[in-house]
Design a protein around this motif. Structure first.
Motif: not given
Length: 196
Positions: A55-76
């Motif tokens: 569950l921690s790995a899933v939460n951290i992976a979710d945070e990672s995906f959200v962070s990646k999406e935010e990074v992509e948004e920030l890149k755009k």
């Protein structure tokens, strides 16, 4: 890069983690995983350690995906900001160019204005000089007219005086002629008497 081996404690278990990241970074990541597992355990106390880890790995992976999406948004957003910045730089360059052109034109207008001001000042001086010359000429004409009038008066008076003198002379001559005429009449009467 040099590999670091760091001993960390995650949910009560000792682990040795090796990686190229600095020691502080590895300790920080392990503390984050430990914190996640404790948070899930407090929410779901009946979970096993394996379930907590998943569950921690899933939460951290979710945070990672959200962070990646935010990074992509920030890149755009960054790409858009760079485009906007280029656009504003272009606008700035155009404004600068227009300002320099306006400045040059304004300098030309200022130069023309100064030239016209100088010409106007020269004309004003010329008008003042002409006014002064006209006033001087008017004074001279008035003086000449006054002088001519004075001379004409003198000549007229002189002519009058001469005419009066001639009149007196004629009156005297007329008087002398009358006296002579009387004398002649007396003599004529005397002569007539003597003839009788």
């Amino acid at each position: 890069m040099e590999s670091n081996k760091v001993s960390v404690k995650i949910y009560g278990q000792e682990y040795v983690i090796s990686g190229e990241k600095p020691r502080e970074q590895i300790v920080k990541v392990a503390a984050y995983v430990d914190n996640q597992m404790h948070e899930i355990a407090s929410a779901a106390p009946s979970c096993s350690v394996t379930d907590l880890a998943v569950l921690s790995a899933v939460n951290i992976a979710d945070e990672s995906f959200v962070s990646k999406e935010e990074v992509e948004e920030l890149k755009k957003l960054n790409v858009q900001l760079e485009k906007d910045a280029q656009h504003y730089v272009q606008l700035w360059d155009e404004s600068k160019k227009n300002f320099l052109q306006y400045k040059e034109e304004n300098q030309g207008v200022a130069s023309q204005r100064d030239e016209m001001t100088q010409k106007a000042a020269a004309k004003e001086r010329e008008i003042q000089e002409l006014k002064m010359a006209a006033e001087k000429l008017q004074d001279e004409l008035q003086k000449a007219a006054q002088q001519t009038l004075e001379e004409a008066k003198k000549k007229a008076q002189q002519a009058i005086d001469e005419a009066e003198a001639k009149c007196k002379e004629l009156e005297n001559s007329f008087f002398d002629l009358q006296m002579e005429n009387l004398q002649l009449k007396k003599e004529l009467e005397t002569y007539r008497r003597n003839m009788e």
